[in-house]
Design a protein around this motif. Structure first.
Motif, PDB file in Angstrom:
ATOM      1  N   ARG A  57      87.163 -46.458 -12.368  1.00  0.00           N
ATOM      2  CA  ARG A  57      87.715 -47.996 -11.882  1.00  0.00           C
ATOM      3  C   ARG A  57      88.581 -47.534 -11.072  1.00  0.00           C
ATOM      4  NH1 ARG A  57      89.170 -50.068 -18.098  1.00  0.00           N
ATOM      5  NH2 ARG A  57      86.936 -50.038 -19.065  1.00  0.00           N
ATOM      6  N   GLN A  59      90.961 -48.350  -8.001  1.00  0.00           N
ATOM      7  CA  GLN A  59      92.100 -49.322  -7.783  1.00  0.00           C
ATOM      8  C   GLN A  59      92.890 -48.978  -6.446  1.00  0.00           C
ATOM      9  OE1 GLN A  59      94.508 -48.921 -11.074  1.00  0.00           O
ATOM     10  NE2 GLN A  59      93.053 -50.208 -12.476  1.00  0.00           N
ATOM     11  N   GLN A  66      93.153 -41.012 -11.163  1.00  0.00           N
ATOM     12  CA  GLN A  66      92.390 -41.425  -9.807  1.00  0.00           C
ATOM     13  C   GLN A  66      93.372 -40.940  -8.865  1.00  0.00           C
ATOM     14  OE1 GLN A  66      91.844 -45.433  -8.895  1.00  0.00           O
ATOM     15  NE2 GLN A  66      91.848 -45.264  -6.624  1.00  0.00           N
TER      16      GLN A  66
END
Length: 265
Positions: A57, A59, A66
């Protein structure tokens, strides 16, 4: 197998067949699944899981995983740009995979083994065996040779004739350059293998001191705190070495790729 065999500093490096395969199992090529194979698979699986979670995911404002994934990506990318230039971008997948595989193999080997685990299933460091490190080194050198000759043809041989050297020194300098090139896979593999082997041996020796003093009982039990602190310090140092050795292996591979792309420099 006698459990005491796993207590010495060298038994942790023993290759144990976990799944013997009947295909030429006792010949010159053994395809059996060993503890080394298992931990290479674990290292690869851990890396795949980490980067899958880190990129699942994406972002604009990255979260923890991340951010870590992007840090690794940018770290390798910058290292490749600095050593090879923009031409090196084509080799990013290889250098990235090489660094991550070596680091995960080094790092996972530092994890403690669950007490009572059978010897063959103990935590294992694949990079503590020179057959693994020499294979990685030979792969890097093979890529360098292929890229060098494909891009430059016979001009790749300029690598062994440094520019600016007087002609009368060439009979001396050229053999030295050839020997230096041929020794690259040896230096790459021995450096990584020796650091992993020595560090894990020292950790095992200090662990032996701790358990020996505790087992002795009495006043000697209190002295176990000394090698315990030493063991913690060496563990922290070994974690740093696990990263540094992966970095050195990867950055030298980048340098050798730069030689293949620009042999006349």
């Amino acid at each position: 197998m006698n459990p005491a065999r796993a207590e010495g500093p060298l038994e942790q490096f023993e290759i144990v067949r976990l799944i013997p395969l009947p295909v030429n199992a006792h010949g010159p090529i053994d395809l059996s699944i060993t503890n080394s194979t298992l931990w290479m698979f674990i290292g690869i699986g851990t890396a795949i899981l980490f980067f899958t979670l880190a990129t699942r995911r994406l972002q604009l404002v990255p979260g923890g995983m991340q951010s870590m994934g992007e840090m690794v990506y940018e770290f390798i990318s910058k290292m490749l740009r600095d050593a090879v230039g923009e031409e090196g971008r084509a080799f990013f997948p290889y250098i990235f995979t090489l660094f991550v595989f070596i680091f995960m193999s080094n790092f996972l080997g530092l994890l403690p083994t669950i007490p009572g685990t059978p010897h063959g299933w103990h935590v294992f460091t694949p990079t503590s065996h020179i057959i693994v490190t020499i294979t990685l080194a030979m792969l890097s050198i093979l890529i360098v040779l292929i890229v060098g000759f494909v891009k430059n043809g016979l001009g790749f041989l300029k690598l062994f004739v440094p520019s600016g050297v007087p002609w009368w020194l060439m009979p001396l300098i050229t053999p030295i350059e050839i020997i230096s090139f041929l020794s690259r896979p040896i230096s790459l593999s021995v450096r990584l293998f020796a650091n992993m082997l020595a560090g894990h041996m020292v950790l095992k020796v200090f662990a032996g001191f701790v358990t020996g003093l505790i087992a002795a009982g009495g006043a000697l039990t209190a002295l176990a705190i000394v090698p315990l602190f030493g063991m913690v310090g060496i563990f922290i140092l070994e974690f740093l070495v696990a990263f540094l050795q992966a970095f050195v292996f990867a950055v030298l591979s980048c340098v050798y790729l730069n030689d293949a792309l620009h042999p006349s420099h």
